[in-house]
Design a protein around this motif. Structure first.
Motif, PDB file in Angstrom:
ATOM      1  N   LYS A  50      -5.873   5.212   6.703  1.00  0.00           N
ATOM      2  CA  LYS A  50      -6.407   5.380   5.586  1.00  0.00           C
ATOM      3  C   LYS A  50      -6.253   6.795   4.628  1.00  0.00           C
ATOM      4  N   ARG A  51      -5.781   7.658   5.651  1.00  0.00           N
ATOM      5  CA  ARG A  51      -5.552   9.082   4.780  1.00  0.00           C
ATOM      6  C   ARG A  51      -4.128   9.186   5.386  1.00  0.00           C
ATOM      7  N   ASN A 105       1.046  -1.161  -0.050  1.00  0.00           N
ATOM      8  CA  ASN A 105       0.119   0.034   0.020  1.00  0.00           C
ATOM      9  C   ASN A 105       0.869   1.205  -0.070  1.00  0.00           C
ATOM     10  N   THR A 155       0.699   2.783   6.940  1.00  0.00           N
ATOM     11  CA  THR A 155      -0.087   1.838   6.029  1.00  0.00           C
ATOM     12  C   THR A 155      -0.169   0.532   6.929  1.00  0.00           C
ATOM     13  N   GLY A 208      -3.013   0.656   9.175  1.00  0.00           N
ATOM     14  CA  GLY A 208      -3.990   0.864   8.543  1.00  0.00           C
ATOM     15  C   GLY A 208      -4.526   2.183   8.448  1.00  0.00           C
TER      16      GLY A 208
END
Length: 481
Positions: free
Chosen positions: A183-184, A67, A178, A181
């Motif tokens: 998200k932004r 990610n 990442t 977790g």
């Protein structure tokens, strides 16, 4: 499976971005190209053991890396040289290497307790002594995760022609986000290639590729010297000829601490340490009347102390010239300014030169003034002058201690090295590999406790290190005697 005396390689795999890249090729700049002869950057963090098993951790880290690469697609690419001789990063999603290793007989205390950095630390890094030009043929980055008896070391080896320290830590901290977790993502790198750093000059590569310019096999000692907030304040007070005090408002290494980032404040903090970066250039005579009005910063004070004490430990002739070299961040120095999150190298290496006798016979403030003057002088005109000089004679960077009297300061105590948490806490310590190590190479790290504390990773010839360790002027400020 391969192994050394302490580290066993369990597996190697390739990790690619979680989403395909649509980014165009990125041309290497006048700051990127000189690094083709330098080793890959090797930095990493020592962590306590996570509260889950090994297979869960590895899967978790691989997913986070995939990610993160979507945000930094250039790192998953390769170098290409076109028919005209220009070198680019092609963002082709070829991927990065991921190594899982174990060192079950190594404990956290084995890494942080010894006076000298133990050799086993170097085994926690991949691409050891790999020259950056090889990014034409191999990944531009590798992550190695080494499980210890009571912890884990997460290291990153990154091509130095792709990133400088600013971009390195921007990526590493995004990788940690990442994995948690987030998200932004806090950092959105700027991949623009429209500044004066992008040149039509062509660097001619010798047959077989460039090589490092220093002896990779010379005998060296490496150790970490720690300086507490209080000792840094005391040193700065001494250099500025004032009574030592510790008010909370006093300037400490660029008016910011190295505490963990708070949500929503990442970019402003990065801008702070970029804006306050220390730089040096050629010394000029300072008017004695004006000199006492000049405020010498904490880091300039520390650099002056190091320059003076290492020079004394080397027992050089008083008429010899000594050089203190430092990498300068140019993002905020150019006009128009580069984005603080500009991805790539945006650095210049600037020497401060003085006669040994002057460094040793004058007080500490004298040496600090040479650095301070050059900090102020290195603005837009100087940056552009160095660009023009390189364009007139394109070449790779001559890294090393060529006359026995040079010191090279790398990294920065303002880099957010402890602002990464992969899900089970901040690093216990930050360490580096063998990359670009020679007699006189110093790297500045923030201290883990923040607040302006500093760790210096010092690499010297054994006899010089012994002299530094017995120097009372230097050791009185060291916190981990």
């Amino acid at each position: 499976m391969t192994c050394s005396e302490s580290v066993t390689i369990v597996s190697k795999s390739t990790v690619v971005p979680s989403h395909p890249s649509a980014m165009d090729d990125l041309k290497l700049s006048v700051s990127d190209l000189p690094m083709l002869s330098c080793h890959y950057i090797q930095k990493g963090g020592l962590f306590t053991k996570p509260p889950f098993n090994s297979s869960t951790m590895i899967s978790y880290l691989k997913d986070g890396l995939s990610n993160a690469l979507t945000q930094f697609p250039a790192l998953a690419g390769r170098f290409v040289t076109d028919s005209s001789g220009y070198i680019f990063i092609t963002c082709n999603d070829a991927g990065v290497e991921f190594i899982h290793a174990t060192a079950k007989n190594v404990f956290i205390r084995d890494i942080i307790s010894p006076i000298d950095t133990p050799d086993v630390v170097k085994e926690f890094f991949s691409y050891d002594r790999t020259v950056s030009y090889k990014g034409h043929f191999q990944p531009l980055m590798a992550i190695q995760v080494t499980e210890l008896a009571d912890g884990v070391f997460i290291s990153c080896a990154m091509n130095h022609s792709v990133t400088d320290g600013t971009s390195f830590w921007n990526f590493f901290n995004t990788f940690a986000e990442t994995c948690r977790g987030v998200k932004r993502i806090t950092i959105s790198p700027d991949f623009s290639r429209d500044s004066v750093l992008i040149s039509s000059a062509i660097l001619k590569i010798p047959e077989g590729g460039p090589v490092v310019t220093f002896n990779e096999k010379e005998p060296l000692r490496e150790r970490i010297f720690s300086f507490s907030r209080e000792s840094i304040l005391e040193l700065k007070s001494k250099v500025n000829n004032r009574k030592f005090s510790t008010p909370a408002s006093i300037e400490l290494l660029g008016k910011q601490s190295n505490d963990p980032y708070k949500d929503g404040k990442m970019v402003s903090k990065i801008e702070n340490w970029i804006r306050n970066a220390v730089s040096v250039s050629k010394p000029q005579t300072i008017n004695k009347t004006d000199s006492m009005a000049v405020e010498i910063s904490s880091f300039q004070s520390l650099c002056a102390l190091l320059w003076r004490c290492v020079t004394r430990a080397r027992k050089l002739n008083s008429t010899k010239t000594t050089t203190f070299r430092m990498a300068v961040n140019c993002r905020h120095r150019l006009e128009p300014k580069l984005n603080p999150l500009y991805f790539g190298n945006a650095i210049q290496s600037i020497p401060t030169v003085a006669v040994v006798g002057d460094v040793l016979s004058n007080d500490l403030r004298w040496a600090a003034e040479q650095l301070n003057k050059n900090v102020k002088d290195h603005g837009n005109d100087t940056v552009r002058k160095y660009v023009a000089e390189w364009e007139s004679n394109p070449r790779t960077f001559p890294l090393g201690n060529f006359d026995g009297a040079m010191i090279t300061m790398g990294s920065s105590p303002r880099f957010p090295m402890y602002d990464n948490d992969f899900g089970w806490g901040r690093p216990v310590a930050v360490r580096s590999g063998w990359a670009n190590k020679f007699d006189g190479k110093i790297s500045a790290f923030p201290g883990r406790e923040g607040g302006g504390s500093v760790d210096l990773e010092v690499v010297l010839a054994p006899e010089t290190m012994a002299g530094l360790e017995s120097d009372p002027e230097f050791m009185q400020f060291v916190s981990n005697c």
